[in-house]
Design a protein around this motif. Structure first.
Motif, PDB file in Angstrom:
ATOM      1  N   LEU A 109      15.412  29.186  27.289  1.00 55.84           N
ATOM      2  CA  LEU A 109      14.886  28.865  28.608  1.00 55.84           C
ATOM      3  C   LEU A 109      13.496  28.275  28.431  1.00 55.84           C
ATOM      4  N   ASP A 110      13.115  27.371  29.334  1.00 56.37           N
ATOM      5  CA  ASP A 110      11.752  26.847  29.313  1.00 56.37           C
ATOM      6  C   ASP A 110      10.755  27.994  29.445  1.00 56.37           C
ATOM      7  N   ARG A 111       9.569  27.769  28.933  1.00 56.33           N
ATOM      8  CA  ARG A 111       8.528  28.801  28.987  1.00 56.33           C
ATOM      9  C   ARG A 111       8.255  29.276  30.418  1.00 56.33           C
ATOM     10  N   GLU A 112       8.215  28.347  31.385  1.00 51.82           N
ATOM     11  CA  GLU A 112       7.889  28.712  32.764  1.00 51.82           C
ATOM     12  C   GLU A 112       9.100  29.124  33.585  1.00 51.82           C
ATOM     13  N   THR A 113      10.291  29.133  32.988  1.00 47.62           N
ATOM     14  CA  THR A 113      11.501  29.569  33.684  1.00 47.62           C
ATOM     15  C   THR A 113      11.743  31.042  33.400  1.00 47.62           C
ATOM     16  N   HIS A 169      15.455  20.459  30.208  1.00 50.22           N
ATOM     17  CA  HIS A 169      14.875  20.084  31.505  1.00 50.22           C
ATOM     18  C   HIS A 169      15.918  19.534  32.485  1.00 50.22           C
ATOM     19  N   GLN A 170      17.184  19.881  32.274  1.00 47.95           N
ATOM     20  CA  GLN A 170      18.268  19.256  33.049  1.00 47.95           C
ATOM     21  C   GLN A 170      18.102  19.397  34.559  1.00 47.95           C
ATOM     22  N   PRO A 198       7.165  32.157  26.148  1.00 46.52           N
ATOM     23  CA  PRO A 198       8.134  31.300  25.457  1.00 46.52           C
ATOM     24  C   PRO A 198       9.183  32.130  24.744  1.00 46.52           C
ATOM     25  N   VAL A 199      10.341  31.535  24.505  1.00 45.13           N
ATOM     26  CA  VAL A 199      11.396  32.287  23.830  1.00 45.13           C
ATOM     27  C   VAL A 199      11.065  32.501  22.359  1.00 45.13           C
TER      28      VAL A 199
END
Length: 327
Positions: free
Chosen positions: A154-158, A253-254, A123-124
């Motif tokens: 950014l999302d954790r999984e991105t 989540h766009q 996570p950021v």
């Protein structure tokens, strides 16, 4: 008979047990009050900080304030006593593996910005269950840095390009670019099915909906915030399509919601994805959502410096692509 008892000495108060009135400095000008408190109260959970704000225990110039209130030079912030029952975060050792990963992830660093290829799964910022995120880890790797802030998220999984600012003028300048579409952001994503019709712009407003666990979900909603994404197919496979996505806005989540709305959910997406498709992708080794912030291009007006940064695709995602059957 009068008895005199010796006066007991007063116990010294620790910084955490007394009210502090902190004056906002030039470097803190324009900062949100919640971020200001997180820096001043290191190791205190975010939920506790937001509770202090909700209850009015934090005051700015003697008045109540909301978490998104932006501070000005000279403002006086009342920080109430906060008891830390746990060991302070900065006192805990940074895991050696995380320190090495962060150091190896830096793509570019100068006097204004630090840009790294954020690993998936990290996570950021720290939160419930995750004591150390990107920002906490980098601050502890660079204790000499007087200023280091996330410029976006950014999302954790991105995985992929993540920008941090090394001074407040650079942070404010980057935020201004984001607001006016001055940052060219390209993502790589693998979506389910055969994408038809070539490049396509998706313009669908988004709003937040119910919470699922720790995640606040998002849905297409005409009354929501404007959001637009431009999808371009790069490579077709038997049951999936590799896409480039440019986003004009940066809503939560766009890309994932827009892709699902078009009938082509992102591979590995647990919240908006296709369960059966995800299960087939897991057999090929996909253990996360296939979404990668591949590149950033912008010019920072503070110094007129142009940035063109590319983050290599995660080798684990490359291996998934190699295993897909071509169309």
């Amino acid at each position: 008979m009068t008895c005199y008892y010796p006066r007991m000495p007063e116990m010294p108060q620790s910084p955490a047990s007394r009210v502090v009135h902190a004056q906002v400095t030039r470097d803190e000008d324009g900062q949100r009050v919640d971020n200001f408190l997180m820096r001043r109260l290191k190791g205190v959970p975010r939920s506790r900080i937001y509770r202090l704000l909700r209850k009015g225990e934090v005051r700015v110039n003697k008045g109540r304030c909301k978490p998104d209130y932006r501070l000005s030079v000279g403002d006086v912030v009342r920080i109430p006593p906060v008891t830390r029952s746990e060991k302070k975060l900065e006192d805990l050792p940074l895991p050696e593996g995380l320190a090495r990963t962060l150091a190896e992830s830096v793509l570019l660093e100068d006097d204004d910005l630090l840009i790294l290829n954020k690993p998936a799964g990290l996570p950021v910022h720290g939160g419930s269950g995750v004591p150390v995120g990107v920002i906490e880890g980098l601050r502890r790797l660079r204790p000499e840095a007087g200023f280091l802030e996330l410029a976006h998220r950014l999302d954790r999984e991105t995985s992929g390009c993540l920008v941090l600012a090394r001074n407040r003028p650079a942070l404010l300048a980057f935020h201004e670019l984001l607001r006016h579409g001055g940052v060219d952001k390209v993502y790589h994503t693998l979506v389910a099915g055969h994408w038809q019709g070539g490049p396509r712009r998706v313009v669908q407003s988004l709003s937040r909906t119910e919470r699922r666990g720790e995640v606040r979900l998002v849905q297409v909603d005409e009354e929501g915030q404007d959001a637009d994404s431009f999808f371009t197919p790069r490579q077709g496979f038997a049951e999936a399509t590799l896409m480039d996505v440019q986003i004009g806005t940066g809503r939560t989540h766009q890309i994932r919601v827009h892709a699902a709305h078009e009938g082509h959910p992102v591979a590995g997406d647990r919240h908006y994805g296709d369960f059966e498709f995800n299960r087939r992708m897991r057999r090929l080794g996909l253990k996360r959502q296939f979404l990668h912030a591949a590149s950033l291009r912008f010019t920072l007006p503070t110094r007129g410096c142009a940035y063109d940064v590319v983050a290599p695709l995660d080798p684990a995602l490359e291996q998934v692509l190699e295993k897909l059957e071509p169309r």
